[in-house]
Design a protein around this motif. Structure first.
Motif, PDB file in Angstrom:
ATOM      1  N   ARG A  79       0.850  -1.189   0.000  1.00 42.30           N
ATOM      2  CA  ARG A  79       0.000   0.000   0.000  1.00 42.30           C
ATOM      3  C   ARG A  79       0.893   1.247   0.000  1.00 42.30           C
ATOM      4  NH1 ARG A  79      -5.053   0.199   3.791  1.00 42.30           N
ATOM      5  NH2 ARG A  79      -3.525   0.588   5.437  1.00 42.30           N
ATOM      6  N   VAL A  80       0.510   2.229  -0.830  1.00 40.73           N
ATOM      7  CA  VAL A  80       1.268   3.465  -0.959  1.00 40.73           C
ATOM      8  C   VAL A  80       0.352   4.640  -0.620  1.00 40.73           C
ATOM      9  CG1 VAL A  80       2.418   4.993  -2.595  1.00 40.73           C
ATOM     10  CG2 VAL A  80       2.834   2.537  -2.706  1.00 40.73           C
ATOM     11  N   LEU A 135       5.170   3.850   2.248  1.00 45.55           N
ATOM     12  CA  LEU A 135       4.899   2.600   1.539  1.00 45.55           C
ATOM     13  C   LEU A 135       4.844   1.484   2.572  1.00 45.55           C
ATOM     14  CD1 LEU A 135       6.443   1.292  -1.759  1.00 45.55           C
ATOM     15  CD2 LEU A 135       6.382  -0.185   0.252  1.00 45.55           C
ATOM     16  N   GLU A 136       3.728   0.796   2.623  1.00 48.61           N
ATOM     17  CA  GLU A 136       3.542  -0.302   3.572  1.00 48.61           C
ATOM     18  C   GLU A 136       3.684  -1.640   2.854  1.00 48.61           C
ATOM     19  OE1 GLU A 136       0.165   1.735   6.515  1.00 48.61           O
ATOM     20  OE2 GLU A 136      -0.393   0.161   5.087  1.00 48.61           O
ATOM     21  N   VAL A 137       4.406  -2.562   3.459  1.00 49.65           N
ATOM     22  CA  VAL A 137       4.408  -3.946   2.992  1.00 49.65           C
ATOM     23  C   VAL A 137       3.660  -4.780   4.025  1.00 49.65           C
ATOM     24  CG1 VAL A 137       5.786  -5.973   2.415  1.00 49.65           C
ATOM     25  CG2 VAL A 137       6.579  -3.704   1.730  1.00 49.65           C
ATOM     26  N   PRO A 146       9.472   4.950   4.511  1.00 44.52           N
ATOM     27  CA  PRO A 146       9.229   6.322   4.056  1.00 44.52           C
ATOM     28  C   PRO A 146       9.572   6.442   2.572  1.00 44.52           C
ATOM     29  CG  PRO A 146      11.252   6.208   5.353  1.00 44.52           C
ATOM     30  CD  PRO A 146      10.610   4.862   5.449  1.00 44.52           C
ATOM     31  N   ILE A 147       8.658   7.009   1.793  1.00 46.30           N
ATOM     32  CA  ILE A 147       8.919   7.224   0.369  1.00 46.30           C
ATOM     33  C   ILE A 147       9.896   8.380   0.232  1.00 46.30           C
ATOM     34  CG2 ILE A 147       7.905   7.908  -1.850  1.00 46.30           C
ATOM     35  CD1 ILE A 147       5.320   6.544  -0.925  1.00 46.30           C
ATOM     36  N   CYS A 148      10.961   8.156  -0.498  1.00 46.34           N
ATOM     37  CA  CYS A 148      11.998   9.176  -0.649  1.00 46.34           C
ATOM     38  C   CYS A 148      11.476  10.356  -1.475  1.00 46.34           C
ATOM     39  CB  CYS A 148      13.224   8.556  -1.310  1.00 46.34           C
ATOM     40  SG  CYS A 148      14.667   9.630  -1.322  1.00 46.34           S
ATOM     41  N   ARG A 149      10.719  10.046  -2.535  1.00 47.45           N
ATOM     42  CA  ARG A 149      10.213  11.122  -3.398  1.00 47.45           C
ATOM     43  C   ARG A 149       9.106  10.588  -4.302  1.00 47.45           C
ATOM     44  NH1 ARG A 149      14.887  14.376  -6.009  1.00 47.45           N
ATOM     45  NH2 ARG A 149      15.115  14.807  -3.789  1.00 47.45           N
ATOM     46  N   MET A 156       6.875   3.372 -11.996  1.00 41.00           N
ATOM     47  CA  MET A 156       7.599   2.385 -11.191  1.00 41.00           C
ATOM     48  C   MET A 156       7.617   2.727  -9.707  1.00 41.00           C
ATOM     49  SD  MET A 156       9.169   0.400 -13.606  1.00 41.00           S
ATOM     50  CE  MET A 156       9.394   0.537 -15.383  1.00 41.00           C
ATOM     51  N   ILE A 157       7.932   1.702  -8.932  1.00 39.98           N
ATOM     52  CA  ILE A 157       8.513   1.862  -7.605  1.00 39.98           C
ATOM     53  C   ILE A 157       9.973   1.487  -7.795  1.00 39.98           C
ATOM     54  CG2 ILE A 157       8.521   1.077  -5.209  1.00 39.98           C
ATOM     55  CD1 ILE A 157       5.595   0.215  -5.645  1.00 39.98           C
TER      56      ILE A 157
END
Length: 241
Positions: free
Chosen positions: A63-64, A71-73, A89-92, A150-151
């Motif tokens: 989940r984003v 971002l959760e796994v 934590p999403i960098c950008r 993408m991720i």
């Protein structure tokens, strides 16, 4: 002319060496996978899996959340339910809150996506990458277009969810292990956590009806801890129909 015995020997030899050749998978071409794509999970993450009773090769769900830049796994434990494993934590990420509509708008996608082994890129210029699968059937039904969303690593985004190289290494490995013998896993991408308070805060957004539609799938998952079955009907997402 080759005799029958010699011909049989050649066939058996060819079959033997064919069996020794590794099968291609996870988006790889005929070349051997790079070490970064086959790297084992770090010991502390393997220990966390054991603590949470999550088999190494059990399914994951990602989940984003844009606004929270998280971002959760989630991973299936021995009860068969998905439980949170780790939050990164999403960098950008680029663009604004709201879905991607067209090629070049620099928007990161929102919606429900199916990640198959073919969408895993072990040879990415951004360390490692997972293509989110945009456009999906909902996007296509609503005439949304774009490509190569993408991720990935390298902390640089143009319509993508960018992580650090260390983060994408873990996420890629978790995804790779979960796809062993399994056709796909689900990615849920949201503008923010779909709480009543957050929706009320954005009540004047032109995307409100779209976000309320996503909330149905979000609420299903948060209530049941089971992956929602996602379909598209009349240009709308429908869940467990």
């Amino acid at each position: 002319m080759i005799g029958a015995t010699a011909l049989r020997a050649l066939v058996l030899t060819a079959a033997f060496f064919a069996a020794l050749s590794p099968a291609t998978c996870l988006g790889e071409n005929s070349n051997r996978l790079p070490a970064k794509a086959t790297k084992e999970l770090p010991p502390e993450l393997l220990s966390l899996l054991r603590q949470k009773k999550m088999p190494k090769y059990s399914p994951i769900l990602v989940r984003v959340f844009k606004q929270e830049a998280e971002l959760e796994v989630w991973k299936q434990d021995t009860t068969g339910l998905f439980k949170i494993l780790k939050v990164y934590p999403i960098c950008r990420w680029s663009g604004d809150l709201g879905p991607k509509l067209k090629e070049g708008d620099r928007q990161a996608p929102e919606g429900f996506y199916t990640i198959t082994p073919e969408l895993m890129n072990p040879n990415s210029d951004y360390h490692l990458a997972i293509n989110v699968g945009f456009p999906n059937s909902f996007d296509k039904a609503n005439n949304r277009d774009g490509s190569l969303l993408m991720i990935h690593g390298d902390c640089s985004s143009s319509g993508c969810y960018a992580m650090t190289d260390e983060q994408i290494s873990e996420i890629y490995s978790l995804a790779r292990d979960s796809l062993g013998g399994r056709p796909s896993f689900q990615l849920q991408a949201y503008p923010f956590r779909l709480t009543p308070a957050n929706l009320a805060q954005h009540r004047n957004s032109p995307n409100l009806s779209f976000w309320k539609m996503l909330k149905v799938g979000n609420d299903h998952f948060e209530t049941t801890h089971l992956e929602p079955k996602v379909d598209v009907c009349n240009r709308r997402y429908v869940f467990d129909a």
